[in-house]
Design a protein around this motif. Structure first.
Motif, PDB file in Angstrom:
ATOM      1  N   VAL A  92       0.870  -1.171   0.000  1.00 21.45           N
ATOM      2  CA  VAL A  92       0.000   0.000   0.000  1.00 21.45           C
ATOM      3  C   VAL A  92       0.908   1.223   0.000  1.00 21.45           C
ATOM      4  O   VAL A  92       1.780   1.346   0.867  1.00 21.45           O
ATOM      5  N   THR A  93       0.715   2.106  -0.955  1.00 18.87           N
ATOM      6  CA  THR A  93       1.568   3.291  -1.028  1.00 18.87           C
ATOM      7  C   THR A  93       0.767   4.506  -1.470  1.00 18.87           C
ATOM      8  O   THR A  93      -0.069   4.403  -2.369  1.00 18.87           O
ATOM      9  N   GLN A  94       1.030   5.626  -0.831  1.00 16.26           N
ATOM     10  CA  GLN A  94       0.402   6.863  -1.275  1.00 16.26           C
ATOM     11  C   GLN A  94       1.017   7.329  -2.583  1.00 16.26           C
ATOM     12  O   GLN A  94       0.348   7.962  -3.387  1.00 16.26           O
ATOM     13  N   SER A  95       2.246   6.996  -2.802  1.00 16.75           N
ATOM     14  CA  SER A  95       2.969   7.439  -3.990  1.00 16.75           C
ATOM     15  C   SER A  95       2.892   6.410  -5.104  1.00 16.75           C
ATOM     16  O   SER A  95       3.341   5.272  -4.944  1.00 16.75           O
ATOM     17  N   GLY A  96       2.352   6.812  -6.230  1.00 18.08           N
ATOM     18  CA  GLY A  96       2.321   5.934  -7.387  1.00 18.08           C
ATOM     19  C   GLY A  96       3.717   5.641  -7.909  1.00 18.08           C
ATOM     20  O   GLY A  96       4.019   4.520  -8.324  1.00 18.08           O
ATOM     21  N   ALA A  97       4.606   6.636  -7.868  1.00 17.92           N
ATOM     22  CA  ALA A  97       5.972   6.442  -8.351  1.00 17.92           C
ATOM     23  C   ALA A  97       6.705   5.409  -7.504  1.00 17.92           C
ATOM     24  O   ALA A  97       7.381   4.525  -8.036  1.00 17.92           O
ATOM     25  N   ILE A 145       3.872  -0.796   3.741  1.00 22.99           N
ATOM     26  CA  ILE A 145       3.253   0.516   3.542  1.00 22.99           C
ATOM     27  C   ILE A 145       4.333   1.567   3.322  1.00 22.99           C
ATOM     28  O   ILE A 145       5.311   1.618   4.066  1.00 22.99           O
ATOM     29  N   PHE A 146       4.138   2.400   2.299  1.00 23.69           N
ATOM     30  CA  PHE A 146       4.918   3.624   2.140  1.00 23.69           C
ATOM     31  C   PHE A 146       3.917   4.761   2.289  1.00 23.69           C
ATOM     32  O   PHE A 146       2.969   4.856   1.502  1.00 23.69           O
ATOM     33  N   ALA A 147       4.116   5.592   3.329  1.00 26.31           N
ATOM     34  CA  ALA A 147       3.150   6.657   3.595  1.00 26.31           C
ATOM     35  C   ALA A 147       3.855   7.956   3.936  1.00 26.31           C
ATOM     36  O   ALA A 147       4.862   7.961   4.645  1.00 26.31           O
ATOM     37  N   GLU A 148       3.298   9.026   3.428  1.00 25.78           N
ATOM     38  CA  GLU A 148       3.759  10.361   3.781  1.00 25.78           C
ATOM     39  C   GLU A 148       3.011  10.857   5.004  1.00 25.78           C
ATOM     40  O   GLU A 148       3.540  11.636   5.788  1.00 25.78           O
ATOM     41  N   THR A 149       1.771  10.411   5.176  1.00 25.69           N
ATOM     42  CA  THR A 149       0.955  10.750   6.337  1.00 25.69           C
ATOM     43  C   THR A 149      -0.049   9.620   6.551  1.00 25.69           C
ATOM     44  O   THR A 149      -0.387   8.906   5.607  1.00 25.69           O
ATOM     45  N   ILE A 150      -0.519   9.472   7.775  1.00 33.47           N
ATOM     46  CA  ILE A 150      -1.574   8.507   8.073  1.00 33.47           C
ATOM     47  C   ILE A 150      -2.816   9.284   8.482  1.00 33.47           C
ATOM     48  O   ILE A 150      -2.852   9.922   9.533  1.00 33.47           O
ATOM     49  N   ARG A 151      -3.798   9.279   7.620  1.00 31.93           N
ATOM     50  CA  ARG A 151      -5.095   9.868   7.942  1.00 31.93           C
ATOM     51  C   ARG A 151      -5.919   8.769   8.614  1.00 31.93           C
ATOM     52  O   ARG A 151      -5.631   7.594   8.445  1.00 31.93           O
ATOM     53  N   LYS A 152      -6.922   9.131   9.360  1.00 27.84           N
ATOM     54  CA  LYS A 152      -7.767   8.164  10.075  1.00 27.84           C
ATOM     55  C   LYS A 152      -6.898   7.272  10.971  1.00 27.84           C
ATOM     56  O   LYS A 152      -6.914   6.048  10.876  1.00 27.84           O
ATOM     57  N   LEU A 173       7.132   2.316   5.994  1.00 21.88           N
ATOM     58  CA  LEU A 173       8.157   3.320   5.768  1.00 21.88           C
ATOM     59  C   LEU A 173       7.420   4.647   5.732  1.00 21.88           C
ATOM     60  O   LEU A 173       6.623   4.899   4.818  1.00 21.88           O
ATOM     61  N   LYS A 174       7.641   5.451   6.741  1.00 20.24           N
ATOM     62  CA  LYS A 174       6.971   6.744   6.867  1.00 20.24           C
ATOM     63  C   LYS A 174       7.921   7.818   6.363  1.00 20.24           C
ATOM     64  O   LYS A 174       8.986   8.026   6.933  1.00 20.24           O
TER      65      LYS A 174
END
Length: 187
Positions: A92-97, A145-152, A173-174
């Motif tokens: 799961v990643t926020q970044s498509g790249a 997980i690659f995340a820049e922020t965790i919402r919820k 990986l935050k």
């Protein structure tokens, strides 16, 4: 589920068409939304309002889609070298790249996925929502997980507790905690 790879200005009409055709969900890949500033944020909020009115849940916008390998469903633009045989690891990643790079690396190293999901701007569906789903997925034994922020964050904490109960690992990986990382994440 509709796969909307439309210019930003055509997305609302495409969403209406998809809902009229029976779609209850849509993966919106286009750019030009909240990541572009206040005007883009207003347009993204309008798209979310339209989706709610139509009864459609949005993944994205500004992402590369998702692939469910166990069921053979891929609504994505993650690259042609994506492995197709299912495996036990969900990404799961926020970044498509970042997602696309990791999928390419996996293909070169014979790694297999149960799911790959990019969330982009997270206008409706967030990393936490996806993790909550994946924790209960019978094909998934671990989640990266690659995340820049965790919402919820409450949803994420509950999913992490449930993963621990089920013996499923979550590796995260935050990014974006330093000034340089935050600027890179924003880019």
């Amino acid at each position: 589920c509709a796969f909307l790879l439309t210019p930003q200005k055509a997305t609302a009409d495409a969403l209406r068409d998809a809902a009229a055709g029976g779609a209850k969900a849509a993966a919106v890949l286009s750019q030009g939304w909240a990541e572009e500033g206040p005007d883009g944020r207003r347009q993204q909020d309008q798209l979310v309002g339209l989706a709610e009115e139509l009864g459609v849940v949005l993944l994205g916008p500004n992402h590369l889609g998702f692939a469910n390998f166990a069921d053979g469903i891929a609504l994505c633009a993650l690259g042609l070298d994506m492995p197709i045989e299912p495996g036990p690891f969900a990404l799961v990643t926020q970044s498509g790249a970042v997602g696309s790079s990791l999928v390419g690396y996996a293909a070169r190293n014979d790694a297999r996925f149960s799911f790959v999901v990019t969330t982009g701007n997270e206008s409706m569906i967030t990393v936490a929502d996806v993790v909550r789903h994946l924790v209960e997925d019978e094909h998934t034994r671990s989640i990266g997980i690659f995340a820049e922020t965790i919402r919820k964050s409450d949803v994420f904490r509950a999913a992490a507790r449930r993963a621990a109960e089920l013996g499923k690992a979550i590796i995260i990986l935050k990014a974006g905690t330093s000034e340089l990382a935050a600027a890179t994440a924003k880019a």
